[in-house]
Motif scaffolding. Structure first.
Motif, PDB file in Angstrom:
ATOM      1  N   HIS A 120      -2.102   2.576 -10.769  1.00 60.08           N
ATOM      2  CA  HIS A 120      -1.505   1.717 -11.677  1.00 60.08           C
ATOM      3  C   HIS A 120      -0.750   2.533 -12.453  1.00 60.08           C
ATOM      4  O   HIS A 120      -1.293   3.239 -13.264  1.00 60.08           O
ATOM      5  N   ARG A 121       0.560   2.068 -12.458  1.00 65.28           N
ATOM      6  CA  ARG A 121       1.468   2.954 -13.418  1.00 65.28           C
ATOM      7  C   ARG A 121       1.088   2.694 -14.943  1.00 65.28           C
ATOM      8  O   ARG A 121       1.267   3.538 -15.804  1.00 65.28           O
ATOM      9  N   ALA A 122       0.590   1.462 -15.227  1.00 62.68           N
ATOM     10  CA  ALA A 122       0.248   1.363 -16.775  1.00 62.68           C
ATOM     11  C   ALA A 122      -0.935   2.008 -17.220  1.00 62.68           C
ATOM     12  O   ALA A 122      -1.295   2.175 -18.351  1.00 62.68           O
ATOM     13  N   HIS A 123      -1.726   2.578 -16.230  1.00 60.19           N
ATOM     14  CA  HIS A 123      -2.760   3.571 -16.481  1.00 60.19           C
ATOM     15  C   HIS A 123      -2.502   5.129 -16.381  1.00 60.19           C
ATOM     16  O   HIS A 123      -3.122   5.746 -15.867  1.00 60.19           O
ATOM     17  N   SER A 124      -1.312   5.325 -16.718  1.00 63.68           N
ATOM     18  CA  SER A 124      -0.743   6.778 -16.150  1.00 63.68           C
ATOM     19  C   SER A 124      -1.204   8.037 -17.163  1.00 63.68           C
ATOM     20  O   SER A 124      -1.525   7.581 -18.309  1.00 63.68           O
ATOM     21  N   VAL A 125      -1.106   8.997 -16.648  1.00 65.83           N
ATOM     22  CA  VAL A 125      -1.582  10.097 -17.600  1.00 65.83           C
ATOM     23  C   VAL A 125      -0.565  11.318 -17.110  1.00 65.83           C
ATOM     24  O   VAL A 125      -0.219  11.380 -16.052  1.00 65.83           O
ATOM     25  N   VAL A 126      -0.290  12.274 -18.061  1.00 68.58           N
ATOM     26  CA  VAL A 126       0.548  13.468 -17.838  1.00 68.58           C
ATOM     27  C   VAL A 126      -0.350  14.547 -17.538  1.00 68.58           C
ATOM     28  O   VAL A 126      -1.340  14.784 -18.573  1.00 68.58           O
ATOM     29  N   VAL A 127      -0.527  15.187 -16.359  1.00 70.57           N
ATOM     30  CA  VAL A 127      -1.509  16.066 -16.113  1.00 70.57           C
ATOM     31  C   VAL A 127      -0.932  17.492 -16.314  1.00 70.57           C
ATOM     32  O   VAL A 127      -1.521  18.489 -16.322  1.00 70.57           O
ATOM     33  N   SER A 128       0.481  17.566 -16.414  1.00 70.21           N
ATOM     34  CA  SER A 128       1.090  18.896 -16.607  1.00 70.21           C
ATOM     35  C   SER A 128       2.647  18.728 -17.077  1.00 70.21           C
ATOM     36  O   SER A 128       3.331  17.878 -16.812  1.00 70.21           O
ATOM     37  N   CYS A 129       2.959  19.457 -17.954  1.00 69.36           N
ATOM     38  CA  CYS A 129       4.433  19.628 -18.647  1.00 69.36           C
ATOM     39  C   CYS A 129       4.866  21.089 -18.301  1.00 69.36           C
ATOM     40  O   CYS A 129       4.162  22.247 -18.701  1.00 69.36           O
ATOM     41  N   GLY A 130       6.014  21.251 -18.142  1.00 72.72           N
ATOM     42  CA  GLY A 130       6.679  22.697 -17.721  1.00 72.72           C
ATOM     43  C   GLY A 130       8.179  22.333 -18.336  1.00 72.72           C
ATOM     44  O   GLY A 130       8.700  21.311 -18.629  1.00 72.72           O
ATOM     45  N   ASP A 131       8.726  23.629 -18.802  1.00 69.33           N
ATOM     46  CA  ASP A 131      10.223  23.561 -19.423  1.00 69.33           C
ATOM     47  C   ASP A 131      10.789  24.795 -18.582  1.00 69.33           C
ATOM     48  O   ASP A 131      10.677  25.878 -19.264  1.00 69.33           O
TER      49      ASP A 131
ATOM     50  N   LEU B  52       0.691  -1.193  -0.033  1.00 69.72           N
ATOM     51  CA  LEU B  52       0.066   0.099   0.022  1.00 69.72           C
ATOM     52  C   LEU B  52       0.789   1.443   0.118  1.00 69.72           C
ATOM     53  O   LEU B  52       0.731   2.216  -0.730  1.00 69.72           O
ATOM     54  N   ARG B  53       1.922   1.256   0.880  1.00 64.76           N
ATOM     55  CA  ARG B  53       2.839   2.412   0.920  1.00 64.76           C
ATOM     56  C   ARG B  53       3.392   2.880  -0.430  1.00 64.76           C
ATOM     57  O   ARG B  53       3.690   3.806  -0.801  1.00 64.76           O
ATOM     58  N   ARG B  54       3.979   1.529  -1.058  1.00 62.12           N
ATOM     59  CA  ARG B  54       4.629   1.689  -2.214  1.00 62.12           C
ATOM     60  C   ARG B  54       3.717   2.100  -3.531  1.00 62.12           C
ATOM     61  O   ARG B  54       3.944   3.023  -4.189  1.00 62.12           O
ATOM     62  N   GLY B  55       2.454   1.714  -3.452  1.00 59.74           N
ATOM     63  CA  GLY B  55       1.540   1.958  -4.381  1.00 59.74           C
ATOM     64  C   GLY B  55       1.177   3.674  -4.100  1.00 59.74           C
ATOM     65  O   GLY B  55       1.046   4.251  -5.291  1.00 59.74           O
ATOM     66  N   LEU B  56       1.018   3.959  -2.939  1.00 65.14           N
ATOM     67  CA  LEU B  56       0.713   5.335  -2.660  1.00 65.14           C
ATOM     68  C   LEU B  56       2.136   6.106  -3.209  1.00 65.14           C
ATOM     69  O   LEU B  56       1.897   7.368  -3.601  1.00 65.14           O
ATOM     70  N   ALA B  57       3.163   5.747  -2.972  1.00 68.11           N
ATOM     71  CA  ALA B  57       4.389   6.419  -3.291  1.00 68.11           C
ATOM     72  C   ALA B  57       4.522   6.802  -4.954  1.00 68.11           C
ATOM     73  O   ALA B  57       5.151   7.798  -5.305  1.00 68.11           O
ATOM     74  N   HIS B  58       4.053   5.593  -5.600  1.00 66.56           N
ATOM     75  CA  HIS B  58       3.947   5.864  -7.113  1.00 66.56           C
ATOM     76  C   HIS B  58       2.916   6.398  -7.752  1.00 66.56           C
ATOM     77  O   HIS B  58       2.688   6.510  -8.891  1.00 66.56           O
ATOM     78  N   LEU B  59       1.951   7.048  -6.960  1.00 61.56           N
ATOM     79  CA  LEU B  59       0.551   7.503  -7.472  1.00 61.56           C
ATOM     80  C   LEU B  59       0.846   9.137  -8.348  1.00 61.56           C
ATOM     81  O   LEU B  59       0.301   8.870  -9.323  1.00 61.56           O
TER      82      LEU B  59
ATOM     83  N   GLU C  63       9.868  18.814 -18.510  1.00 60.91           N
ATOM     84  CA  GLU C  63       9.400  17.900 -17.196  1.00 60.91           C
ATOM     85  C   GLU C  63       7.805  17.636 -17.274  1.00 60.91           C
ATOM     86  O   GLU C  63       7.001  18.411 -17.485  1.00 60.91           O
ATOM     87  N   ALA C  64       7.478  16.686 -16.489  1.00 61.89           N
ATOM     88  CA  ALA C  64       6.173  16.248 -16.527  1.00 61.89           C
ATOM     89  C   ALA C  64       5.839  15.831 -15.250  1.00 61.89           C
ATOM     90  O   ALA C  64       6.539  15.197 -14.371  1.00 61.89           O
ATOM     91  N   LEU C  65       4.480  15.972 -15.079  1.00 64.27           N
ATOM     92  CA  LEU C  65       4.129  15.387 -13.649  1.00 64.27           C
ATOM     93  C   LEU C  65       2.860  14.263 -13.991  1.00 64.27           C
ATOM     94  O   LEU C  65       2.103  14.515 -14.841  1.00 64.27           O
ATOM     95  N   VAL C  66       3.420  13.261 -13.671  1.00 64.18           N
ATOM     96  CA  VAL C  66       2.526  11.939 -14.190  1.00 64.18           C
ATOM     97  C   VAL C  66       1.584  11.501 -13.062  1.00 64.18           C
ATOM     98  O   VAL C  66       2.095  11.451 -11.675  1.00 64.18           O
ATOM     99  N   LEU C  67       0.389  11.141 -13.283  1.00 64.68           N
ATOM    100  CA  LEU C  67      -0.482  10.599 -12.447  1.00 64.68           C
ATOM    101  C   LEU C  67      -0.967   9.008 -12.583  1.00 64.68           C
ATOM    102  O   LEU C  67      -1.299   8.975 -14.056  1.00 64.68           O
ATOM    103  N   ALA C  68      -0.515   8.333 -11.882  1.00 66.51           N
ATOM    104  CA  ALA C  68      -0.950   6.835 -12.099  1.00 66.51           C
ATOM    105  C   ALA C  68      -2.524   6.921 -11.702  1.00 66.51           C
ATOM    106  O   ALA C  68      -2.788   6.524 -10.307  1.00 66.51           O
ATOM    107  N   VAL C  69      -3.245   6.700 -12.832  1.00 64.09           N
ATOM    108  CA  VAL C  69      -4.699   6.537 -12.190  1.00 64.09           C
ATOM    109  C   VAL C  69      -5.131   5.118 -11.560  1.00 64.09           C
ATOM    110  O   VAL C  69      -4.602   4.119 -12.133  1.00 64.09           O
ATOM    111  N   GLY C  70      -5.756   5.207 -10.635  1.00 65.61           N
ATOM    112  CA  GLY C  70      -6.224   4.035  -9.828  1.00 65.61           C
ATOM    113  C   GLY C  70      -5.069   3.465  -9.250  1.00 65.61           C
ATOM    114  O   GLY C  70      -4.981   2.429  -8.751  1.00 65.61           O
TER     115      GLY C  70
END
Length: 175
Positions: free
Chosen positions: A75-86, A11-18, A66-73
């Motif tokens: 799960h890394r396999a269901h990730s989306v990028v919610v913001s990009c900056g440079d 559970l901690r590992r999953g939250l850390a990768h969210l 640089e991107a901020l990635v959100l693991a939907v649910g």
């Protein structure tokens, strides 16, 4: 408590990768939803990640952004990028409340304090299929004004426009 720790570890590992930080490596801008390849901080690569952008705005980030990635649910396999900056090209020293749009080539649209908008670019083109209106008491330029068509000032066309001549006749039209 070692049993509880063993149960909570996934559970901690999953939250850390969210939510993760990443670096953009490739961009596929051909689809309706832009897809990115990103490298996460742990040298993990995710490919085909949807880049969610606000309605009415779109950008094609450069490799190294640089991107901020959100693991939907979770799960890394269901990730989306919610913001990009440079940070390499971001405009700095804006006043509080100011907004700017910019590119890596130095183009910018800067909404400044005092209701002023500044555009900086090499070539500025406006395409309007019917008309372009300027409601302002003054237009100035530091260079030439050229036109392929007729100019009308105060209802008088400059094409075929004639003035009374000094000796009683009229001048010819513009050349």
């Amino acid at each position: 408590m070692p049993g509880i720790d063993r149960v909570l570890r996934p559970l901690r590992r999953g939250l850390a990768h969210l939510v993760s930080r990443a670096v953009v490596t490739l961009v596929n801008d051909a689809a309706k939803m832009q897809a990115l390849q990103v490298k996460l901080l742990a040298e993990e690569t995710l490919d085909g990640i949807e880049h969610w952008q606000p309605y009415g705005f779109t950008a094609h980030p450069l490799p190294g952004a640089e991107a901020l990635v959100l693991a939907v649910g979770g799960h890394r396999a269901h990730s989306v990028v919610v913001s990009c900056g440079d940070r390499r090209f971001r405009l700095t020293a804006l006043e509080p409340g100011e907004v700017a749009i910019y590119t890596d080539e130095g183009d910018r649209l800067h909404f400044k304090r005092g209701n002023a908008i500044e555009v900086e670019t090499r070539v500025f083109t406006v395409k309007a299929s019917e008309a372009a209106h300027f409601e302002t008491p003054l237009i100035t330029t530091t260079g030439r004004i050229e036109s392929a068509g007729d100019q009308v000032a105060a209802g008088i066309s400059l094409t075929g426009h004639k003035h009374p001549g000094d000796s009683g006749g009229t001048t010819g039209g513009p050349q």
